[in-house]
Write an enzyme that holds these catalytic residues in place. Structure first.
Site, mmCIF file in Angstrom:
data_model
loop_
_atom_site.group_PDB
_atom_site.id
_atom_site.type_symbol
_atom_site.label_atom_id
_atom_site.label_comp_id
_atom_site.label_asym_id
_atom_site.label_seq_id
_atom_site.Cartn_x
_atom_site.Cartn_y
_atom_site.Cartn_z
ATOM 1 N N SER A 43 0.799 -1.145 -0.037
ATOM 2 C CA SER A 43 0.078 0.085 -0.176
ATOM 3 C C SER A 43 1.043 1.297 -0.064
ATOM 4 O O SER A 43 0.340 2.369 0.119
ATOM 5 C CB SER A 43 -0.993 0.026 1.307
ATOM 6 N N ASN A 130 -1.695 -2.830 13.094
ATOM 7 C CA ASN A 130 -3.331 -2.905 12.997
ATOM 8 C C ASN A 130 -3.712 -1.474 13.706
ATOM 9 O O ASN A 130 -4.634 -0.683 13.608
ATOM 10 C CB ASN A 130 -3.932 -4.145 13.420
ATOM 11 N N THR A 175 -40.516 27.366 -8.103
ATOM 12 C CA THR A 175 -40.862 25.735 -7.748
ATOM 13 C C THR A 175 -40.993 25.216 -9.302
ATOM 14 O O THR A 175 -41.448 25.835 -10.159
ATOM 15 C CB THR A 175 -42.006 25.799 -6.897
ATOM 16 N N HIS A 176 -40.609 24.212 -9.423
ATOM 17 C CA HIS A 176 -40.668 23.315 -10.450
ATOM 18 C C HIS A 176 -40.027 23.958 -11.636
ATOM 19 O O HIS A 176 -40.228 23.823 -12.714
ATOM 20 C CB HIS A 176 -42.148 23.037 -11.019
ATOM 21 N N LYS A 303 -18.358 31.773 -26.891
ATOM 22 C CA LYS A 303 -18.744 30.938 -25.756
ATOM 23 C C LYS A 303 -18.061 31.214 -24.596
ATOM 24 O O LYS A 303 -16.737 31.618 -24.813
ATOM 25 C CB LYS A 303 -18.440 29.262 -25.983
ATOM 26 N N ASN A 305 -17.699 29.401 -21.008
ATOM 27 C CA ASN A 305 -18.495 28.168 -20.229
ATOM 28 C C ASN A 305 -18.095 28.087 -18.938
ATOM 29 O O ASN A 305 -17.019 28.444 -18.572
ATOM 30 C CB ASN A 305 -18.000 27.063 -20.885
ATOM 31 N N GLU A 310 -19.743 23.424 -13.490
ATOM 32 C CA GLU A 310 -19.804 22.118 -14.160
ATOM 33 C C GLU A 310 -18.846 21.031 -13.492
ATOM 34 O O GLU A 310 -19.538 19.987 -13.309
ATOM 35 C CB GLU A 310 -19.612 22.221 -15.553
ATOM 36 N N TYR A 337 -9.245 -7.103 12.504
ATOM 37 C CA TYR A 337 -8.795 -6.593 11.165
ATOM 38 C C TYR A 337 -8.525 -7.495 9.988
ATOM 39 O O TYR A 337 -8.520 -8.634 10.242
ATOM 40 C CB TYR A 337 -7.095 -6.174 11.474
HETATM 41 N N1 ARG Z 1 -1.033 -1.677 5.456
HETATM 42 C C1 ARG Z 1 -2.110 -2.044 6.177
HETATM 43 C C2 ARG Z 1 -3.139 -1.407 5.934
HETATM 44 O O1 ARG Z 1 -3.364 -0.225 5.413
HETATM 45 C C3 ARG Z 1 -1.443 -1.950 7.618
HETATM 46 C C4 ARG Z 1 -1.858 -3.013 8.323
HETATM 47 C C5 ARG Z 1 -1.398 -4.100 7.996
HETATM 48 N N2 ARG Z 1 -1.774 -5.091 8.959
HETATM 49 C C6 ARG Z 1 -1.711 -6.658 8.847
HETATM 50 N N3 ARG Z 1 -2.032 -7.354 9.766
HETATM 51 N N4 ARG Z 1 -1.460 -7.171 7.767
HETATM 52 O O2 ARG Z 1 -4.361 -1.783 6.359
#
Ligand code: ARG
Length: 480
Positions: A43, A130, A175-176, A303, A305, A310, A337
């Site tokens: 991540s 976690n 209205t409407h 134009k 715009n 938008e 988790y």
């Molecule tokens: N990158 C993980 C998340 O965003 C962090 C927690 C990971 N925990 C685990 N038990 N693998 O959730």
């Protein structure tokens, strides 16, 4: 996340493996992680933006560990200094984020250990990723709410300045989307103000509920170390520690609440956008937006715009989508988790970015709206917007409302035929429909008379708009 095949990490050979020993959790593994799985499960590409919150959380955790005697003061100081250099490396662009280290948490911890040696490895005592990630996201969303609150206030201040200036400017109310009764432009803008005040409160309400510290929940069950959860909560500005460790590491309802508040805000901004778009059209011609908020057409030279409103209208859809992603992500997840939760970040961050940009666009644009008063006034006149006033006038003279409705209906039909507004008819013309009508009718048939008569709290009379603006200023002043 987009999958760019020119990115070396995406095109790495499928069987290429990383060394099992490089993982913080590599001890029980006999085979290195598959290269694709490594990228698939990582991540770091998107959670690195939480680096400040991660460092803040680690500083609080180390401070607490030293207080309860799990770390020495010297170790604590080393950790402080190490984390500070990590922060500087990240901010100067020197930090090398590694997919092999999976996420922001392990990247920072590993860099810390590289800098300060064995003490760095002690930081994770009594903690899990976690509770760490649950803490980081809460801190991140809390910061986002604080800056969104400021930007919302700036937008509302802008609205107040225009509403005050236009407290007596008359436009048709609809209205409407059909002309209904005359209203003041200031009153219309104050309606937007009210919507945004409720949005502000929704964000602050969400902030209250999320402001609890999950630190100490560890992986799911708590920890055997003599931790002081109240102390870390206090250090991080949380109101208190969370009450249940399983819940702390698993629920993301605060993120859902945040995205729900954001969706409602964007829904409101999309309504305001829609009106701005209509009002700038040649057909309405009620307002002008400065050129800097508009764009032209590559083919039609005439134009101008209204792209900014938008786009805000369009971006509302993606924020609803983010909310739905999160709701669906959490649906049916067993305690505690699950790795699914890693998927909370991209929709959440997308919503934060989108809301921030849309608010900025609106806060910059709203004070620059110019009302085309004559055009608004003419439009209010065109649609028989004082018909209700004539009906009310007849009721005040003793005619039952249903009969007066009928009389006015006939007067309007005559007006359509003669191309005359009610206020433009002579007394004799009006008396064709009821001889109860007298000279004093003209006091109520004018647009000014019509709006001024709705002079009660929440009404459109200029006097009430000025009062509403004054009250609203107090509301804004009471925010910190
Ligand atoms: N990158 C993980 C998340 O965003 C962090 C927690 C990971 N925990 C685990 N038990 N693998 O959730």
């Amino acid at each position: 996340m987009s999958q760019d095949s020119s990115d070396p990490k995406n095109s790495a050979p499928q069987n290429e493996a990383s060394s099992s020993t490089s993982k913080a959790w590599g001890g029980r593994f006999s085979e290195a992680t598959d290269a694709f799985v490594q990228r698939f499960t990582a991540s770091v590409d998107f959670d690195q933006r939480m680096y400040l919150q991660d460092i803040e959380g680690s500083i609080a955790h180390a401070t607490m560990l030293a207080k309860v005697g799990v770390l020495s003061d010297d170790e604590k100081q080393q950790i402080y200094a190490g984390l500070e250099t990590v922060r500087q490396d990240i901010e100067s662009g020197k930090f090398a984020w590694s997919v092999e280290l999976e996420d922001v948490h392990m990247n920072i911890e590993s860099a810390l250990t590289e800098k300060i040696g064995i003490t760095g490895k002690k930081l994770h005592t009594g903690r899990s990723r976690n509770d760490q990630v649950a803490t980081d996201i809460r801190l991140y969303v809390r910061d986002a709410i604080d800056s969104i609150g400021k930007e919302l206030t700036r937008l509302q201040e802008g609205l107040l300045s225009v509403a005050e200036r236009e407290a007596s400017t008359i436009m048709p109310g609809f209205t409407h989307l059909q002309t209904a009764q005359p209203v003041t432009f200031g009153h219309h803008l104050m309606a937007w103000f009210e919507m945004l005040s409720r949005d502000y409160d929704r964000f602050m309400d969400c902030r209250k509920r999320l402001n609890q510290s999950p630190l100490g929940a560890a992986a799911l069950a708590g920890t055997t170390y003599p931790i002081d959860r109240h102390y870390t909560a206090e250090l991080l500005g949380f109101d208190q520690p969370t009450a249940n460790s399983l819940d702390s590491v698993s629920d993301r309802d605060f993120a859902i609440e945040f995205c729900a508040a954001a969706s409602t805000l964007l829904m409101h901004l999309s309504r305001a956008s829609e009106e701005l778009i209509l009002w700038t059209s040649a057909q309405f011609d009620f307002i002008d937006l400065p050129d800097r908020f508009c764009t032209g057409s590559s083919i039609m030279p005439q134009k101008k715009n209204p792209d900014v409103p938008e786009l805000v209208r369009g971006k509302t859809g993606r924020v609803y989508g983010d909310l739905f992603s999160l709701l669906t992500l959490m649906k049916s997840q067993p305690l505690a988790y699950n790795k699914d939760n890693q998927e909370d970040k991209e929709p959440l961050f997308d919503t934060i970015d989108t809301v921030t940009d849309c608010l900025r666009a609106f806060a910059d644009m709203v004070p620059a709206i110019t009302a085309k008063k004559d055009s608004m006034y003419d439009a209010a006149k065109r649609g028989f917007s004082t018909a209700t006033d004539l009906a009310d006038y007849l009721v005040r003279k003793g005619i039952p409302f249903r009969d007066s409705h009928e009389i006015v209906g006939k007067s309007v039909a005559y007006g359509i035929e003669q191309k005359k507004d009610l206020s433009e008819m002579s007394l004799e013309e009006l008396q064709q429909f009821s001889d109860t009508i007298q000279q004093d009718v003209f006091d109520v048939l004018t647009l000014e008379g019509s709006v001024a008569a709705r002079n009660h709290i929440g009404g459109t009379a200029p006097e009430q708009v000025k009062k509403a603006v004054a009250t609203a200023k107090q509301v804004l002043a009471s925010r910190d």
